[in-house]
Enzyme design. Structure first.
Site, PDB file in Angstrom:
ATOM      1  N   ILE A  79       1.649   4.541   0.962  1.00  0.00           N
ATOM      2  CA  ILE A  79       1.760   5.461   1.746  1.00  0.00           C
ATOM      3  C   ILE A  79       1.242   6.368   2.550  1.00  0.00           C
ATOM      4  O   ILE A  79       0.791   7.628   3.092  1.00  0.00           O
ATOM      5  CB  ILE A  79       3.399   5.813   2.943  1.00  0.00           C
ATOM      6  CG1 ILE A  79       3.092   5.925   4.035  1.00  0.00           C
ATOM      7  CG2 ILE A  79       4.254   6.815   2.397  1.00  0.00           C
ATOM      8  CD1 ILE A  79       5.232   6.156   4.470  1.00  0.00           C
ATOM      9  N   GLU A  85       9.479  10.082  -8.423  1.00  0.00           N
ATOM     10  CA  GLU A  85       9.586  10.939  -7.169  1.00  0.00           C
ATOM     11  C   GLU A  85      10.941   9.308  -6.826  1.00  0.00           C
ATOM     12  O   GLU A  85      12.191   9.809  -6.040  1.00  0.00           O
ATOM     13  CB  GLU A  85       9.104  10.977  -6.177  1.00  0.00           C
ATOM     14  CG  GLU A  85       8.099  12.186  -6.302  1.00  0.00           C
ATOM     15  CD  GLU A  85       7.048  12.110  -4.742  1.00  0.00           C
ATOM     16  OE1 GLU A  85       7.468  11.559  -3.897  1.00  0.00           O
ATOM     17  OE2 GLU A  85       6.203  12.925  -5.512  1.00  0.00           O
ATOM     18  N   VAL A  86      10.376   7.605  -6.983  1.00  0.00           N
ATOM     19  CA  VAL A  86      11.127   7.023  -6.715  1.00  0.00           C
ATOM     20  C   VAL A  86      12.147   6.282  -7.831  1.00  0.00           C
ATOM     21  O   VAL A  86      11.194   5.763  -8.283  1.00  0.00           O
ATOM     22  CB  VAL A  86      10.761   6.064  -5.064  1.00  0.00           C
ATOM     23  CG1 VAL A  86      11.298   5.232  -5.064  1.00  0.00           C
ATOM     24  CG2 VAL A  86       9.687   7.108  -4.191  1.00  0.00           C
ATOM     25  N   HIS A 129       8.108   1.380 -10.253  1.00  0.00           N
ATOM     26  CA  HIS A 129       6.854   0.814  -9.579  1.00  0.00           C
ATOM     27  C   HIS A 129       4.923   1.702 -10.313  1.00  0.00           C
ATOM     28  O   HIS A 129       5.564   1.907 -11.208  1.00  0.00           O
ATOM     29  CB  HIS A 129       6.784   1.627  -8.432  1.00  0.00           C
ATOM     30  CG  HIS A 129       6.918   3.103  -8.084  1.00  0.00           C
ATOM     31  ND1 HIS A 129       8.181   3.317  -8.583  1.00  0.00           N
ATOM     32  CD2 HIS A 129       6.321   4.292  -8.414  1.00  0.00           C
ATOM     33  CE1 HIS A 129       8.329   5.145  -8.908  1.00  0.00           C
ATOM     34  NE2 HIS A 129       6.475   5.111  -8.077  1.00  0.00           N
ATOM     35  N   ARG A 133       0.395  -1.444  -0.117  1.00  0.00           N
ATOM     36  CA  ARG A 133      -0.007   0.159  -0.515  1.00  0.00           C
ATOM     37  C   ARG A 133       1.019   1.051   0.035  1.00  0.00           C
ATOM     38  O   ARG A 133       2.209   1.700   1.187  1.00  0.00           O
ATOM     39  CB  ARG A 133      -0.955   0.047   1.037  1.00  0.00           C
ATOM     40  CG  ARG A 133      -1.578  -0.768   0.983  1.00  0.00           C
ATOM     41  CD  ARG A 133      -3.103  -0.936   1.927  1.00  0.00           C
ATOM     42  NE  ARG A 133      -4.202  -2.082   1.240  1.00  0.00           N
ATOM     43  CZ  ARG A 133      -5.363  -1.705   0.969  1.00  0.00           C
ATOM     44  NH1 ARG A 133      -5.034  -0.189  -0.416  1.00  0.00           N
ATOM     45  NH2 ARG A 133      -5.570  -2.759   0.522  1.00  0.00           N
ATOM     46  N   HIS A 143       2.011   2.049 -10.173  1.00  0.00           N
ATOM     47  CA  HIS A 143       0.309   2.435  -9.086  1.00  0.00           C
ATOM     48  C   HIS A 143      -0.584   1.903  -9.151  1.00  0.00           C
ATOM     49  O   HIS A 143      -1.163   2.289 -10.595  1.00  0.00           O
ATOM     50  CB  HIS A 143       0.061   3.979  -8.709  1.00  0.00           C
ATOM     51  CG  HIS A 143       1.361   5.007  -8.625  1.00  0.00           C
ATOM     52  ND1 HIS A 143       1.593   5.808  -7.180  1.00  0.00           N
ATOM     53  CD2 HIS A 143       2.412   5.401  -8.444  1.00  0.00           C
ATOM     54  CE1 HIS A 143       2.981   5.844  -7.189  1.00  0.00           C
ATOM     55  NE2 HIS A 143       3.446   5.979  -8.439  1.00  0.00           N
TER      56      HIS A 143
HETATM   57  P1  AMP Z   1       6.735   8.263  -8.372  1.00  0.00           P
HETATM   58  O1  AMP Z   1       6.086   9.233  -7.754  1.00  0.00           O
HETATM   59  O2  AMP Z   1       5.231   7.664  -9.469  1.00  0.00           O
HETATM   60  O3  AMP Z   1       7.758   7.985  -7.803  1.00  0.00           O
HETATM   61  O4  AMP Z   1       5.653   7.559  -6.476  1.00  0.00           O
HETATM   62  C1  AMP Z   1       6.712   7.207  -5.159  1.00  0.00           C
HETATM   63  C2  AMP Z   1       5.555   6.866  -4.399  1.00  0.00           C
HETATM   64  O5  AMP Z   1       5.800   5.925  -3.775  1.00  0.00           O
HETATM   65  C3  AMP Z   1       3.838   7.896  -3.684  1.00  0.00           C
HETATM   66  O6  AMP Z   1       2.715   7.551  -4.029  1.00  0.00           O
HETATM   67  C4  AMP Z   1       4.852   7.648  -1.983  1.00  0.00           C
HETATM   68  O7  AMP Z   1       4.007   7.867  -1.566  1.00  0.00           O
HETATM   69  C5  AMP Z   1       5.220   6.340  -2.174  1.00  0.00           C
HETATM   70  N1  AMP Z   1       6.318   6.175  -1.501  1.00  0.00           N
HETATM   71  C6  AMP Z   1       7.214   6.690  -0.592  1.00  0.00           C
HETATM   72  N2  AMP Z   1       7.516   6.359   0.181  1.00  0.00           N
HETATM   73  C7  AMP Z   1       6.746   5.206   0.952  1.00  0.00           C
HETATM   74  C8  AMP Z   1       7.177   3.897   0.833  1.00  0.00           C
HETATM   75  N3  AMP Z   1       7.689   3.913   2.862  1.00  0.00           N
HETATM   76  N4  AMP Z   1       5.507   2.918   1.494  1.00  0.00           N
HETATM   77  C9  AMP Z   1       4.877   3.023   1.056  1.00  0.00           C
HETATM   78  N5  AMP Z   1       4.829   4.130  -0.581  1.00  0.00           N
HETATM   79  C10 AMP Z   1       5.749   4.395  -0.574  1.00  0.00           C
END
Ligand code: AMP
Length: 126
Positions: free
Chosen positions: A36, A105-106, A110, A34, A112
């Site tokens: 966060i 961001e990450v 991934h 899920r 969504h």
């Molecule tokens: P993106 O902008 O597509 O890279 O999305 C990164 C997503 O990772 C965002 O929706 C964040 O809320 C989610 N996120 C960041 N840290 C965590 C975490 N520790 N556990 C779950 N989701 C996270």
């Protein structure tokens, strides 16, 4: 700007068990958990366990086994959330942000999966 794989990214740390996550489903190659900061009543992230930066990196460089496993897990999440349109359910949206223009961001690939309310148009074109 080159977005390289950073082994210290938050999803790599989740995969190493260094920080907790709310797991929905896990297989040999894939983890679903899920988000966060959910942006819909249901917001699940599906990630490969391999070190892939983004969608195209995964599609071009992952093994067929990883790619099939990833998408089977994504489909199973849709079934678990009970949102499959082909079963008469209300549907969902998948999003894969990539790089600077994609507002990623990450830097670990991934997908969504968002569901649980009408999600509006795909992009605000205004
Ligand atoms: P993106 O902008 O597509 O890279 O999305 C990164 C997503 O990772 C965002 O929706 C964040 O809320 C989610 N996120 C960041 N840290 C965590 C975490 N520790 N556990 C779950 N989701 C996270």
């Amino acid at each position: 700007m080159v977005m390289a794989y950073d082994p210290q990214n938050i999803f790599a740390r989740i995969l190493r068990g260094e920080i907790p996550n709310n797991t929905v489903l896990e297989t040999e190659h894939t983890l679903a958990f899920r988000d966060i900061r959910p942006q819909a009543p249901e917001h699940v992230l599906v990630i490969p366990k391999g070190a892939y930066v983004c969608f195209d990196d995964f599609c071009l460089n992952a093994s067929a086994e990883e790619i099939v496993d990833f998408h089977r897990v994504a489909g199973q999440i849709c079934a678990l959330l009970d949102v499959q349109p082909e079963a008469g359910k209300p549907g969902y949206r998948t999003i894969a942000n990539a790089g600077e223009h994609g507002a990623q961001e990450v830097p670990h690939y991934h997908l969504h999966i968002l569901a649980g309310r009408p999600l509006g148009r795909m992009l605000d074109l205004a």
